[in-house]
Write an enzyme that holds these catalytic residues in place. Structure first.
Site, short mmCIF file in Angstrom:
data_model
loop_
_atom_site.label_atom_id
_atom_site.label_comp_id
_atom_site.label_asym_id
_atom_site.label_seq_id
_atom_site.Cartn_x
_atom_site.Cartn_y
_atom_site.Cartn_z
N LYS A 127 17.50 -9.80 17.03
CA LYS A 127 18.63 -10.47 16.39
C LYS A 127 19.66 -10.84 17.44
O LYS A 127 20.05 -9.98 18.24
CB LYS A 127 19.29 -9.53 15.36
N ASP B 185 18.81 24.20 5.00
CA ASP B 185 18.48 23.64 3.68
C ASP B 185 18.88 24.62 2.57
O ASP B 185 19.35 24.21 1.52
CB ASP B 185 16.98 23.36 3.58
N CYS C 100 -34.40 -5.62 -3.05
CA CYS C 100 -33.05 -5.27 -3.50
C CYS C 100 -32.94 -3.75 -3.67
O CYS C 100 -33.77 -3.15 -4.35
CB CYS C 100 -32.74 -5.97 -4.82
N ASP D 144 8.47 -0.78 7.71
CA ASP D 144 7.48 -1.23 6.75
C ASP D 144 7.75 -0.57 5.40
O ASP D 144 7.13 0.42 5.04
CB ASP D 144 6.08 -0.86 7.27
N GLU E 236 15.60 -4.00 16.82
CA GLU E 236 15.49 -2.92 15.82
C GLU E 236 14.04 -2.79 15.38
O GLU E 236 13.32 -3.77 15.40
CB GLU E 236 16.28 -3.29 14.55
N LYS F 140 11.07 -2.92 12.83
CA LYS F 140 10.85 -3.60 11.55
C LYS F 140 10.19 -2.58 10.63
O LYS F 140 9.00 -2.28 10.76
CB LYS F 140 9.98 -4.83 11.74
N TYR G 145 20.64 -2.36 7.47
CA TYR G 145 20.88 -3.17 8.67
C TYR G 145 21.71 -4.42 8.45
O TYR G 145 21.97 -5.16 9.36
CB TYR G 145 19.54 -3.56 9.31
N ASP H 40 21.23 23.90 -0.53
CA ASP H 40 20.77 24.05 -1.92
C ASP H 40 21.71 24.94 -2.73
O ASP H 40 21.94 24.71 -3.91
CB ASP H 40 19.35 24.66 -1.95
N CYS I 202 -31.02 -7.99 -12.38
CA CYS I 202 -30.64 -6.91 -11.45
C CYS I 202 -29.38 -6.22 -11.97
O CYS I 202 -28.35 -6.86 -12.18
CB CYS I 202 -30.39 -7.48 -10.07
N LYS J 214 5.65 -9.26 15.61
CA LYS J 214 4.64 -8.40 14.99
C LYS J 214 3.77 -7.79 16.09
O LYS J 214 3.29 -8.51 16.96
CB LYS J 214 3.77 -9.22 14.04
N LEU K 153 12.18 -13.25 7.46
CA LEU K 153 12.21 -13.51 8.90
C LEU K 153 11.01 -14.36 9.28
O LEU K 153 9.96 -14.26 8.66
CB LEU K 153 12.14 -12.20 9.68
N CYS L 1 -30.63 -11.07 -3.77
CA CYS L 1 -31.63 -10.46 -4.63
C CYS L 1 -32.11 -11.54 -5.59
O CYS L 1 -31.31 -12.29 -6.13
CB CYS L 1 -30.96 -9.32 -5.40
N CYS M 234 -32.52 -3.15 -7.73
CA CYS M 234 -33.55 -3.41 -8.75
C CYS M 234 -34.95 -3.54 -8.17
O CYS M 234 -35.93 -3.66 -8.91
CB CYS M 234 -33.20 -4.65 -9.57
S1 IVH Z 1 16.67 -8.37 9.06
C1 IVH Z 1 17.66 -12.44 6.96
N1 IVH Z 1 15.93 -6.07 10.03
O1 IVH Z 1 11.29 -7.39 7.10
C2 IVH Z 1 16.59 -11.48 7.19
N2 IVH Z 1 14.63 -6.99 8.28
O2 IVH Z 1 9.53 -9.78 7.30
C3 IVH Z 1 17.17 -10.13 7.28
N3 IVH Z 1 12.76 -5.61 7.57
O3 IVH Z 1 12.52 -9.19 4.41
C4 IVH Z 1 16.15 -9.20 7.63
N4 IVH Z 1 13.14 -3.95 8.95
O4 IVH Z 1 12.75 -6.65 4.29
C5 IVH Z 1 15.65 -7.03 9.14
N5 IVH Z 1 15.44 -4.02 10.97
C6 IVH Z 1 15.17 -4.98 10.08
C7 IVH Z 1 14.08 -4.88 9.18
C8 IVH Z 1 13.83 -5.93 8.30
C9 IVH Z 1 12.37 -4.41 7.99
C10 IVH Z 1 12.09 -6.40 6.51
C11 IVH Z 1 13.02 -7.12 5.58
C12 IVH Z 1 12.58 -8.57 5.65
C13 IVH Z 1 11.22 -8.47 6.23
C14 IVH Z 1 10.86 -9.77 6.95
#
Ligand code: IVH
Length: 680
Positions: free
Chosen positions: A300, A37, A418, A121, A117, A119, A232, A41, A441, A324, A87, A436, A421
């Site tokens: 996918k 690093d 309560c 957050d 992949e 997902k 992605y 820098d 109160c 999920k 999705l 209450c 009060c």
């Molecule tokens: S594909 C056409 N891949 O999750 C939809 N989405 O709940 C293309 N997200 O709106 C989405 N990781 O913002 C895709 N590896 C991933 C993702 C991902 C997070 C989000 C994305 C989407 C939301 C759907």
């Protein structure tokens, strides 16, 4: 630094930029840095010094130019070139099987492959590159229009300002990609700690922190947050497609993205349903070792052509699915059970917990809802319990680890008086809540005042919980009616209240006198009288006094009003405290309670005579503000879509009403279009 001629300086700058870019790529996209690093820098510093001495050498894509430093008043809206889809979700193996079955039925190929992949957050971003340079960064917005967050995405070091060129030295003329910006888990804790030290509220989870960081009007604030990003999707479907980037599969998409300089998520490739189901289990473990939070995985179909053939619903591509993960569970200890008193006097037992991290946030209390739940689950003070959090849902205690009991636990009983009060508490037959009975109160008065001033009620800016507390403890108000006799001098008596903010508050209170009947009815906080009921009552009776003198049957015959609500209104209007409040409001000139005809529907306006349905959130408005706006424009608001619906207004995260509109061929209006009508 040695003296350089302008030519030498120019060459050196080009060289340094190339090297810095290369190191950024190795660090962010390849996760494989070559230098420390400090060395990195040093190079950036040298470039900065060089550019300071020869300002004509600065280029917009220089790694030193990430922070523009321009603070904007608002984000500009920009239409997306094609809808930004979401999705569909699955929560069980069964749903994954059904997904595979659907895929197989519509594209019956011998060997279907899926990419799995994480997902991520975070917050979805769409980036456009023109001639290889980052030209625009947008949020998803309502899927049709996004917010221009270019200045902010430029500060995210994982996002290339300039695309890497292919081995032939070319980069696409136009490129649009989609990915996720996130705050790494480890930085989330640190950021919250810093915020607490500064007296700022902590972010509830990394997703909120990422969204809050990217939607900053001052890019310098974004630049301070260690945001990461993963990409992605290649979306260049118009503006002259990026012809040189031929991709046939999702795997190739990730490879091409990586080659262009984007960090991409790790993935696995599955060649059968069984492999897919197995991968889900693998990822359920693996997610914990990732540096960012995930709320699931994305499946996918690897073959893009087959995916194209399957098409998409209004929401999501049919060839992709979000799985999920089940709710996370952790063990913790109940340190205490306290009782909170709400606006309508309901006593809510709340568990105070030994703080634990769960699904990306720290939890130290959980509502226990009511005494029956505490009894049924047999939750005692001192118990070890299992706490669960599913997605954005509030955390709850699912069970008690009875085998861990030592005998020192204490059972909880709801107080007969309560805690605030001291009045008696009662539990009416057929109700789970204990209340209450105290009319004055302080806890109820406080919650009532907060409700009265809230956005969907009288909408008094500057009168939030802390101001309510200050007014109450200074003895300046006893009920909402007293607000209207407050003077600037009164408010200035409160510590840290300046002239200007006191004037603003008095102004906001005065302005609220113009709220219509429906708002005032809602603001009174009568049990069962929510926003919908208030509107129905206002429509039916037209004036406050007409409602106050109506007999119970008359009230009950109003659409949307049941016997319980009718009884509640009758009982409320007979209460002395309510009478006092109404008298004060009338004296103050609050329009909604004065005996004038209200709720006259608009007799003209661009939406006159038309019925509209709202789905999702309209940016910058609450649902009821959006409904009011429709009414102001002459329209009617309905909750269900039919052929008679004039239009469905689709905000962010629209629900099934949007699908219904599409199926019935009903016009769909974006938030922007809706606001556009309001502004003409
Ligand atoms: S594909 C056409 N891949 O999750 C939809 N989405 O709940 C293309 N997200 O709106 C989405 N990781 O913002 C895709 N590896 C991933 C993702 C991902 C997070 C989000 C994305 C989407 C939301 C759907």
């Amino acid at each position: 630094m040695k003296r350089l001629s302008p030519e030498e300086a120019s060459e050196r700058a080009v060289r340094l930029r190339q090297e810095i870019r290369e190191h950024q790529y190795r660090y962010y996209a390849l996760d494989n840095p070559l230098i420390s690093d400090q060395e990195y820098d040093k190079m950036v510093l040298e470039l900065q010094e060089l550019e300071a001495r020869f300002p004509e050498l600065v280029t917009p894509d220089s790694p030193t130019q990430r922070i523009g430093g321009v603070v904007s008043a608002a984000f500009r809206s920009v239409p997306h070139l094609q809808p930004v889809l979401s999705l569909s979700n699955a929560f069980s193996q069964g749903e994954v099987r059904a997904f595979h079955q659907r895929v197989w039925e519509s594209v019956p190929e011998a060997q279907l492959q899926y990419v799995v992949e994480p997902k991520i957050d975070g917050l979805s971003v769409i980036l456009r590159y023109q001639d290889g340079l980052l030209s625009l960064g947008l949020t998803r917005g309502d899927g049709y229009t996004g917010e221009d967050v270019t200045a902010n995405v430029r500060t995210v070091r994982a996002i290339p300002l300039k695309l890497r060129t292919s081995s032939q030295g070319t980069s696409p003329e136009f490129l649009e990609v989609r990915g996720e910006v996130f705050l790494p888990r480890q930085d989330f804790g640190r950021l919250n700690q810093e915020r607490e030290e500064k007296g700022l509220p902590a972010f509830a989870n990394p997703r909120n922190a990422a969204a809050g960081s990217l939607r900053q009007l001052d890019p310098r604030v974004t630049a301070e947050r260690p945001l990461g990003a993963l990409f992605y999707e290649i979306r260049s479907k118009s503006r002259g497609d990026s012809g040189s980037l031929s991709t046939k599969t999702e795997v190739e998409v990730l490879k091409v993205l990586k080659g262009l300089g984007f960090p991409v998520p790790e993935y696995t490739l599955c060649s059968s349903l069984d492999e897919l189901l197995e991968e889900i289990l693998v990822w359920e473990e693996k997610r914990h070792s990732l540096p960012y939070d995930t709320d699931g995985i994305v499946l996918k179909l690897n073959d893009l052509e087959l995916g194209q053939r399957m098409g998409a619903t209004a929401h999501s591509p049919r060839a992709q699915l979000a799985f999920k993960f089940p709710a996370e569970q952790v063990e913790t200890k109940v340190l205490d059970i306290i009782v909170q008193v709400g606006r309508t006097g309901v006593l809510t037992p709340t568990a105070i917990l030994e703080p634990v991290r769960i699904s990306g946030s720290t939890v130290s209390r959980a509502t226990l809802h009511n005494e029956d739940i505490v009894r049924d689950k047999d939750i005692r003070i001192g118990d070890y319990v299992i706490l669960q959090k599913a997605g954005e849902v509030i955390p709850e205690i699912v069970s008690v680890l009875k085998e861990k009991r030592t005998g020192n636990e204490t059972a909880f009983t709801m107080p007969q008086r309560c805690p605030v009060c001291g009045s008696d508490t009662v539990r009416l037959p057929g109700e789970v809540a204990r209340r209450c009975t105290g009319v004055a109160c302080p806890a109820q008065v406080r919650e009532q005042l907060i409700h009265f001033a809230s956005r969907d009620a009288m909408d008094i800016r500057g009168l939030g919980p802390s101001m309510v507390d200050a007014l109450l403890s200074a003895g300046l108000v006893k009920d909402a009616g007293d607000l209207y006799s407050l003077t600037v001098e009164d408010i200035r008596k409160i510590p840290r209240q300046g002239e200007k903010s006191s004037e603003n508050l008095v102004g906001a209170i005065k302005a609220s006198r113009n709220r219509p009947l429906a708002k005032v009815l809602y603001a009174l906080g009568i049990r069962h009288v929510g926003q919908r009921a208030s509107q129905a009552l206002a429509d039916e009776f037209g004036s406050f006094d007409a409602l106050m003198s109506a007999d119970p049957q008359e009230i009950e015959s109003v659409p949307d009003i049941g016997p319980e609500t009718a009884r509640s209104i009758v009982s409320a209007r007979n209460q002395e405290s309510m009478e006092t409040l109404i008298t004060k409001l009338k004296k103050a000139g609050v329009a909604g309670v004065l005996d004038v005809a209200f709720a006259e529907a608009a007799t003209e306006g661009p939406l006159f005579g038309k019925t509209l349905v709202i789905t999702g959130t309209i940016p910058g408005m609450t649902r009821s503000q959006a409904e009011d706006l429709v009414r102001e424009l002459g329209g009617k608001v309905s909750s269900s879509v039919s052929r008679n619906t004039y239009a469905v207004i689709a905000g962010d995260d629209p629900g099934s009403k949007l699908d219904k509109a599409r199926t019935l061929g009903v016009r769909v209006m974006t938030s922007q279009e809706f606001k556009g009508i309001a502004n003409t």
